[in-house]
Design an enzyme around this catalytic site. Structure first.
Site, PDB file in Angstrom:
ATOM      1  N   ASN A 108      10.694 -22.259 -20.209  1.00  0.00           N
ATOM      2  CA  ASN A 108       9.387 -21.513 -19.657  1.00  0.00           C
ATOM      3  C   ASN A 108       9.487 -20.748 -18.141  1.00  0.00           C
ATOM      4  O   ASN A 108       8.646 -20.213 -17.913  1.00  0.00           O
ATOM      5  CB  ASN A 108       8.282 -22.499 -19.484  1.00  0.00           C
ATOM      6  CG  ASN A 108       8.509 -23.515 -18.327  1.00  0.00           C
ATOM      7  OD1 ASN A 108       9.711 -23.403 -17.835  1.00  0.00           O
ATOM      8  ND2 ASN A 108       7.549 -24.215 -17.746  1.00  0.00           N
ATOM      9  N   GLU A 158      11.043 -21.737 -15.138  1.00  0.00           N
ATOM     10  CA  GLU A 158      10.860 -22.801 -14.008  1.00  0.00           C
ATOM     11  C   GLU A 158      12.191 -22.581 -13.627  1.00  0.00           C
ATOM     12  O   GLU A 158      13.281 -22.736 -14.471  1.00  0.00           O
ATOM     13  CB  GLU A 158      10.130 -24.078 -14.482  1.00  0.00           C
ATOM     14  CG  GLU A 158       8.777 -23.894 -14.540  1.00  0.00           C
ATOM     15  CD  GLU A 158       8.104 -25.151 -14.853  1.00  0.00           C
ATOM     16  OE1 GLU A 158       8.987 -26.268 -14.548  1.00  0.00           O
ATOM     17  OE2 GLU A 158       6.934 -25.337 -15.082  1.00  0.00           O
ATOM     18  N   GLN A 172       4.685  -4.348   3.008  1.00  0.00           N
ATOM     19  CA  GLN A 172       3.293  -4.775   3.058  1.00  0.00           C
ATOM     20  C   GLN A 172       3.144  -5.543   4.331  1.00  0.00           C
ATOM     21  O   GLN A 172       2.824  -6.714   4.330  1.00  0.00           O
ATOM     22  CB  GLN A 172       3.040  -5.618   2.006  1.00  0.00           C
ATOM     23  CG  GLN A 172       3.234  -4.878   0.454  1.00  0.00           C
ATOM     24  CD  GLN A 172       2.783  -5.311  -0.581  1.00  0.00           C
ATOM     25  OE1 GLN A 172       1.792  -6.199  -0.685  1.00  0.00           O
ATOM     26  NE2 GLN A 172       3.578  -5.355  -1.866  1.00  0.00           N
ATOM     27  N   LYS A 222       5.962  14.693   7.311  1.00  0.00           N
ATOM     28  CA  LYS A 222       5.576  14.174   6.062  1.00  0.00           C
ATOM     29  C   LYS A 222       4.096  13.755   5.669  1.00  0.00           C
ATOM     30  O   LYS A 222       3.694  13.110   6.761  1.00  0.00           O
ATOM     31  CB  LYS A 222       6.629  13.383   5.245  1.00  0.00           C
ATOM     32  CG  LYS A 222       6.248  11.953   5.801  1.00  0.00           C
ATOM     33  CD  LYS A 222       7.418  11.088   4.996  1.00  0.00           C
ATOM     34  CE  LYS A 222       7.380   9.412   5.253  1.00  0.00           C
ATOM     35  NZ  LYS A 222       8.182   8.658   4.833  1.00  0.00           N
ATOM     36  N   ARG A 224       1.856  11.112   3.241  1.00  0.00           N
ATOM     37  CA  ARG A 224       1.529  10.081   2.157  1.00  0.00           C
ATOM     38  C   ARG A 224       0.472   9.760   1.497  1.00  0.00           C
ATOM     39  O   ARG A 224      -0.452   9.701   2.270  1.00  0.00           O
ATOM     40  CB  ARG A 224       2.307   8.858   2.717  1.00  0.00           C
ATOM     41  CG  ARG A 224       2.596   7.828   1.532  1.00  0.00           C
ATOM     42  CD  ARG A 224       3.175   6.577   2.142  1.00  0.00           C
ATOM     43  NE  ARG A 224       4.554   6.598   2.815  1.00  0.00           N
ATOM     44  CZ  ARG A 224       5.638   6.357   2.246  1.00  0.00           C
ATOM     45  NH1 ARG A 224       5.644   6.211   1.034  1.00  0.00           N
ATOM     46  NH2 ARG A 224       6.787   6.738   2.867  1.00  0.00           N
ATOM     47  N   ASP A 282      14.494   3.415  -2.080  1.00  0.00           N
ATOM     48  CA  ASP A 282      13.877   2.848  -3.144  1.00  0.00           C
ATOM     49  C   ASP A 282      14.010   3.807  -4.352  1.00  0.00           C
ATOM     50  O   ASP A 282      14.906   4.061  -5.096  1.00  0.00           O
ATOM     51  CB  ASP A 282      12.445   2.536  -2.918  1.00  0.00           C
ATOM     52  CG  ASP A 282      11.987   1.529  -3.956  1.00  0.00           C
ATOM     53  OD1 ASP A 282      12.650   1.313  -4.907  1.00  0.00           O
ATOM     54  OD2 ASP A 282      10.577   1.102  -3.802  1.00  0.00           O
ATOM     55  N   GLY A 284      12.784   9.348  -3.389  1.00  0.00           N
ATOM     56  CA  GLY A 284      11.848  10.633  -3.275  1.00  0.00           C
ATOM     57  C   GLY A 284      11.831  11.128  -2.029  1.00  0.00           C
ATOM     58  O   GLY A 284      12.104  12.230  -1.656  1.00  0.00           O
TER      59      GLY A 284
END
Length: 326
Positions: free
Chosen positions: A45, A47, A105, A202, A204, A234, A237
């Protein structure tokens, strides 16, 4: 006198999750310790099960795991490893994060958003970690999210030494892809004979992740080889648009240098087709064979991590690895 006294020897043990075993093996080899044999597998499953095949009681444990894709799975595996060490009576547990997941974040841009980088720190503390070792966090304030010591390592010496040896005889400029990383660019400049600085202005759109618009170049780059520095690539861009903007401003060439090669989605095609002549990264994250390309140069971060682990184990100074600037 009642009681019993005993002087015990410190015991360094290095553990690796399954995300990037090659890096962990290289670190352990440089420490002369070897990795602790570990059984790890997934149940039907999904785990995760982990068990160490040697006693870890009283050890100084270092758990290495890079948070690569699938990122949530590898974070959970590392948390389970820390919990297993705590319950097996390891004396001190240091979590080694060559790449810290959710580091972008680190603050709220709008209401009702999480601060996931803080949650990450809380999870590791709750699991039983006593200390973190990280490489080039997206923002330095993340160090304050963890309630305990955090050693923030910088790949700058490894990357800048390579650039200086290869391009040091040319006229250089150090370029930050945005104004927020100009402090890092200043450190690069100091290691490259005080090369002049520039940055890309720039914008965003907070509603469209991984998308930016490179508006204009601020600084003198004409007829210079521009060293475009960032902490991660990442989707590619931001960095490729910046490279093209520099060439449009008359730069003699562009070299991209970044610590973390995430290389998601269209990143490889963008980097192949952009104006940069070389893309220099470290191996904080594993790079699959189908994500490699001719322009890519990969430098090993293992010597830095192994030296930091040794300093922590011997109660030395991690700051001394960076001339007192870490």
């Amino acid at each position: 006198m009642s009681g019993m006294k005993r002087t015990t020897e410190k015991n360094l043990m290095v553990f690796s999750g399954r995300a990037h075993p090659g890096l962990a093996e290289e670190v352990a080899e440089q420490l002369g310790s070897g990795l602790v044999p570990t059984s790890a597998y997934d149940f039907a499953n999904g785990e995760i099960y982990v068990r160490f095949e040697e006693s870890v009681r009283g050890s100084d444990a270092f758990v290495i795991q890079s948070h690569t894709s699938p990122i949530n799975e590898w974070i959970m595996e590392q948390l389970i490893m820390v919990d297993a060490l705590k319950r097996a009576s390891a004396k001190r547990i240091t979590v080694v994060l060559p790449f810290y997941g959710y580091a972008r974040q680190d603050k709220k841009h709008r209401g009702r958003e999480p601060i996931s980088a803080r949650l990450m720190a809380d999870l590791f503390k709750t699991a039983g970690a006593n200390r973190l070792i990280c490489v080039d966090l997206h923002t330095s304030q993340i160090q304050g999210f963890f309630d305990g010591p955090v050693d923030h390592l910088m790949a700058l010496p490894i990357l800048s030494d390579y650039v200086r040896d290869k391009y040091g005889d040319q006229q250089l400029a150090v370029v930050s892809p945005d104004a927020g990383r100009i402090k890092v660019a200043e450190q690069w400049s100091a290691r490259l004979n005080n090369a002049p600085l520039a940055f890309i202005h720039k914008t965003r759109d907070i509603d469209r992740p991984n998308e930016t618009v490179a508006n204009r170049v601020v600084g003198e780059v004409k007829n210079r080889v521009c060293i475009l520095v960032d902490d991660m690539i990442d989707t590619g861009g931001t960095i490729t648009k910046a490279a093209d903007a520099l060439i449009a401003e008359g730069a003699a060439g562009v070299v991209i240098a970044a610590t973390h090669a995430i290389l998601s989605g269209p990143a490889v095609d963008r980097l192949k087709n952009c104006q940069a002549s070389e893309v220099i990264v470290t191996n904080t994250l594993p790079i699959a064979a189908d994500r490699r390309f001719d322009k890519l140069t990969e430098l090993s971060i293992a010597p830095l991590i192994s030296r930091a682990i040794r300093e922590v184990f011997e109660d030395g100074s991690v700051t001394s690895l960076f001339d007192g600037r870490a």
